[in-house]
Enzyme design. Structure first.
Site, PDB file in Angstrom:
ATOM      1  N   LYS A   1     -88.674  34.471 -61.177  1.00 11.93           N
ATOM      2  CA  LYS A   1     -88.471  35.144 -59.894  1.00 11.93           C
ATOM      3  C   LYS A   1     -89.834  35.443 -59.279  1.00 11.93           C
ATOM      4  O   LYS A   1     -90.783  35.816 -59.988  1.00 11.93           O
ATOM      5  CB  LYS A   1     -87.677  36.427 -60.147  1.00 11.93           C
ATOM      6  CG  LYS A   1     -87.269  37.223 -58.924  1.00 11.93           C
ATOM      7  CD  LYS A   1     -86.419  38.418 -59.383  1.00 11.93           C
ATOM      8  CE  LYS A   1     -85.969  39.311 -58.239  1.00 11.93           C
ATOM      9  NZ  LYS A   1     -85.104  40.419 -58.719  1.00 11.93           N
TER      10      LYS A   1
ATOM     11  N   SER B   1     -80.914  40.859 -56.543  1.00 12.26           N
ATOM     12  CA  SER B   1     -81.999  40.247 -55.808  1.00 12.26           C
ATOM     13  C   SER B   1     -82.492  38.944 -56.420  1.00 12.26           C
ATOM     14  O   SER B   1     -83.213  38.175 -55.782  1.00 12.26           O
ATOM     15  CB  SER B   1     -83.160  41.240 -55.694  1.00 12.26           C
ATOM     16  OG  SER B   1     -83.667  41.599 -56.975  1.00 12.26           O
TER      17      SER B   1
ATOM     18  N   SER C   1     -79.686  43.506 -60.417  1.00 10.63           N
ATOM     19  CA  SER C   1     -80.141  42.211 -59.934  1.00 10.63           C
ATOM     20  C   SER C   1     -80.165  41.125 -60.994  1.00 10.63           C
ATOM     21  O   SER C   1     -80.250  39.942 -60.666  1.00 10.63           O
ATOM     22  CB  SER C   1     -81.544  42.352 -59.324  1.00 10.63           C
ATOM     23  OG  SER C   1     -81.515  43.231 -58.219  1.00 10.63           O
TER      24      SER C   1
END
Length: 583
Positions: free
Chosen positions: A48, A122, A146
C-alpha cells in the site's frame, strides 16, 4: 531511485480505461528482488502506498505529499529478507482515511467481481491486486477496518494482527497508536506464513511490543459470540449469507452465544465522533497546516475536525473508551471468539461518491471497534451471494490470539468450497499454523449412529470432536443392521479380501483427553478396532463381534448406514422387511 511506471492522478478515469488499473500507483518495471532463500522465496507482493519501499515514491494517495524514502519500512525489509519480491505500490483512500477506495486522486478502485462496485478501503488497491491474481499477497494498513473491509468485498483473506505485533516504522500514520500493518492473501495459510515472517519487536517503533501469542488452538467445540443487534442496512442477501455462516460454524463444532453489541458500537463511534479524531490530524499535522488545499474532501474535513479538541477532551475520550472496553471484555468470559459480518452490505462507486460520509460509516459497523479495544481479527471469505458479489465474515479474538484465529479461519475457509479471490483458482491444501502446538488427538472412523445428524453424534461433539472428512473402508468389509438395538445401530465386520465392499464412513478427530470416556461408553457387541480405508491408511474405528450377527440383516449393498436408513424411510411400512430380531 528505482525507475517505475506511475499512474497519473485523475478524478475521472477515461471511459475506455481499464478500471482495475487504478489499483496501482507505482508499478515497478521489474520486481524488487528479495533474498534468494527464505520462507517466502518465490512469492511477489505489493505494498500500500503509505508503506515505504526504499527508492520508490510514497504518496499516501496525495501527490503533493510525495517523498522518496531512502530505506524500506521495517515490515518490507523483513519480507524481502524472507525471500519475497516487491511488485510496486497500490492505491488507497487518501492518508488511509476511508473504508471505500474512492477517496483517491488516482481514481476509485473497483471491486474484483463487478467494477460498478467498490473494492473497499482504505487498502483498496492491495485487495484488488490479490483478488485478481496480480500479486501473491499484499500489505495494507488497518486503523478502522482497512485491512478487513476490502478483503470481505473481494473474496480474499484479510489478516489484522494484534497491535504492535508487526512494526509500523516506515508507515505513514493514520492514527498512530492504533495503526496496524495488515496482510491480504488468497488463503489463510499464506497470510499466516507472511505474518510469521513479518512479526517481531522493533525498538524504533514507539508502539511495537513483545506479545505472548496463544499457542493452542481454540477448542474443537468452541463458543462463538454473535452481537445481538446486527444492522445490514436493508441488505437481505447479506443477512441471509450471515445466517448461512452461523450454520456452517455450528457444523464445525461451534455454539453461538449472543453478546451485547452496545459497548462495541459505542466504542466504534468514538473513532470519529470524539476527540480521538485528533490523532488523525496529529498524524499529518506538519503537512496539513500548510497544504490543507491539497487534501481531498471528505478527508480534509475529517482531518480538520480533529483540530479543535483540547488535551482534556482527548483524556476524557480515552477514559470513555476504557469504560466501554471493560464492558465489552466481559463477553470473553462466555465465548472463545467473536464472529461478525466483515461488512454489512455492498455499495457502488457512484453511491459512495454521492454519499461519502454516511455510507462509509456503515461499512465500518463491524470493524471500527477492533483496534480501539486492542483485539486481533481475521477476515475470511464465506460465500458468493446470489447477485454474484462476495460475502465474508470476521473472527475477532483477544490480543495475542492471532494463531488461534488463523487456525479456526482456515478451517472455516476450507469448509466453504470457495476459490481464491476472483481468479477461479482452488484453495491450496490446509497449512500447519506455525505458531500453534497441536493438541493431542485421536482420529476415529464412525459408520452408524455416530454419523453427523444421527442420534448418537452428540457423544462426539460434546467431547470436542470435529469432523475431518468423509471416506470409505477398503472393499473388505460387510455391514449389518443389528437386532434389538436402541437407537438402531450397524455392525461392521472385516471379511476376506474382496469379499466385501467399500462402506461409507466419517473420519472425526477427538481430543485425546476425552477418548477414554468415549470408548468406555460403547456397548457390546460393538468396540473399537483398526479399520483399513480405501486409500490404504489405517485408523481406529467401530467394529463388531462376529458372534453378534445371528439374526442381523446384511445391508452391505447399500454402501453405508446413512443410505440404508434413507432407503428404509422411503419404503412403505407394509413392504418393509421386519427389523432384525423383531417378533
Amino acid at each position: 531511485m528505482v525507475q517505475a511506471v506511475r499512474s497519473q492522478p485523475t478524478f475521472e478515469p477515461a471511459a475506455d480505461a481499464d478500471p482495475g488499473a487504478a489499483a496501482w500507483i507505482t508499478r515497478l518495471p521489474r520486481p524488487l528482488a528479495g533474498a534468494p532463500r527464505g520462507p517466502l522465496a518465490g512469492l511477489q507482493f505489493a505494498a500500500k502506498d503509505n508503506i515505504d519501499v526504499g527508492g520508490v515514491p510514497t504518496t499516501a494517495g496525495c501527490p503533493a505529499f510525495e517523498y522518496t524514502p531512502g530505506e524500506h519500512a521495517s515490515v518490507v525489509q523483513r519480507l524481502l529478507d524472507a525471500g519475497a519480491s516487491v511488485l510496486g505500490k497500490t492505491n488507497l483512500d487518501q492518508f488511509a482515511c476511508g473504508l471505500n477506495g474512492t477517496r483517491s486522486p488516482y481514481g476509485p478502485v473497483p471491486n474484483a467481481f463487478d467494477p460498478r462496485f467498490i473494492s473497499g478501503g482504505s487498502s483498496s488497491g492491495s485487495a484488488h491486486v490479490v483478488a485478481t491474481g496480480q500479486a501473491d499477497f499484499a500489505l495494507g494498513t488497518d486503523t478502522a477496518g482497512s485491512g478487513r473491509v476490502p478483503a470481505g468485498l473481494n473474496n480474499i483473506v484479510g489478516l489484522k494482527p494484534s497491535r504492535g505485533l508487526v512494526s509500523a516504522r516506515g508507515v505513514v500514520p493514520a492514527a498512530q497508536s492504533i495503526d496496524c500493518v495488515s496482510i491480504f492473501a488468497g488463503s489463510v495459510g499464506l497470510a499466516a506464513r507472511v505474518l510469521a515472517a513479518a512479526a517481531g519487536p522493533d525498538p524504533l517503533d514507539p508502539y511495537s511490543r513483545r506479545l505472548a501469542l496463544a499457542g493452542r488452538p481454540y477448542p474443537a467445540s468452541f463458543r462463538f459470540g454473535v452481537p445481538d443487534a446486527l444492522p445490514f442496512f436493508g441488505d437481505r442477501l447479506a443477512r441471509a449469507a450471515f445466517e448461512q455462516a452461523i450454520v456452517r460454524l455450528r457444523q464445525l463444532g461451534g455454539t453461538p452465544v449472543p453478546v451485547d453489541h452496545a459497548p462495541l458500537a459505542k466504542a466504534a463511534e468514538l473513532l470519529y465522533d470524539s476527540a480521538l479524531v485528533a490523532e488523525r490530524y496529529a498524524a499529518i499535522r506538519g503537512f496539513f497546516d500548510g497544504r490543507e488545499d491539497a487534501v481531498l474532501e471528505p478527508v480534509r474535513s475529517i482531518v480538520a475536525g480533529g483540530c479543535g479538541y483540547s488535551a482534556a477532551d482527548y483524556c476524557e475520550a480515552q477514559t470513555r473508551l476504557r469504560i466501554l472496553g471493560q464492558a465489552a471484555d466481559r463477553m470473553w468470559d462466555r465465548i472463545d471468539v467473536l464472529v461478525v459480518p466483515t461488512t454489512p452490505t455492498h455499495y457502488t462507486i457512484a453511491q459512495l461518491q454521492a454519499d461519502p460520509i454516511a455510507l462509509n460509516r456503515n461499512l465500518g459497523a463491524y470493524t471500527n471497534f477492533v483496534n480501539l479495544l486492542d483485539y486481533a481479527a481475521l477476515a475470511v471469505p464465506s460465500s458468493i451471494r446470489p447477485d454474484g458479489l462476495p460475502f465474508g465474515i470476521t473472527f475477532v479474538g483477544r490480543c495475542g490470539s492471532d494463531w488461534q484465529l488463523a487456525d479456526l479461519g482456515q478451517r472455516y475457509h476450507h469448509a466453504t468450497g470457495l476459490t481464491q479471490g476472483a481468479t477461479g483458482r482452488p484453495l491450496p491444501g490446509a497449512a500447519a499454523i506455525a505458531g500453534l502446538a497441536p493438541a493431542a488427538s485421536v482420529q476415529l472412523a464412525v459408520v452408524g449412529a455416530h454419523l453427523s445428524g444421527m442420534p448418537l453424534n452428540g457423544q462426539l461433539t460434546e467431547r470436542g470432536a470435529r469432523l475431518l472428512r468423509v471416506a470409505e473402508t477398503a472393499p473388505d468389509y460387510r455391514l449389518y443392521a443389528l437386532p434389538d438395538t436402541t437407537p438402531a445401530k450397524p455392525g461392521l465386520v472385516r471379511v476376506a479380501a474382496g469379499g466385501g465392499a467399500p462402506i461409507a464412513l466419517e473420519l472425526w478427530e477427538m481430543p485425546l483427553e476425552h477418548y477414554g470416556s468415549f470408548v468406555a461408553a460403547i456397548p457390546a457387541p460393538l468396540g473399537i478396532g483398526t479399520l483399513r480405508l480405501a486409500d490404504g491408511s489405517a485408523v481406529q474405528g467401530f467394529v463388531c463381534e462376529a458372534a453378534a450377527l445371528a439374526g442381523a440383516q446384511d445391508i452391505t449393498h447399500h454402501g453405508g448406514w446413512r443410505a440404508y436408513m434413507a432407503a428404509l424411510a422411503a419404503t412403505p411400512a407394509s413392504a418393509r422387511r421386519p427389523a432384525p430380531g423383531a417378533t
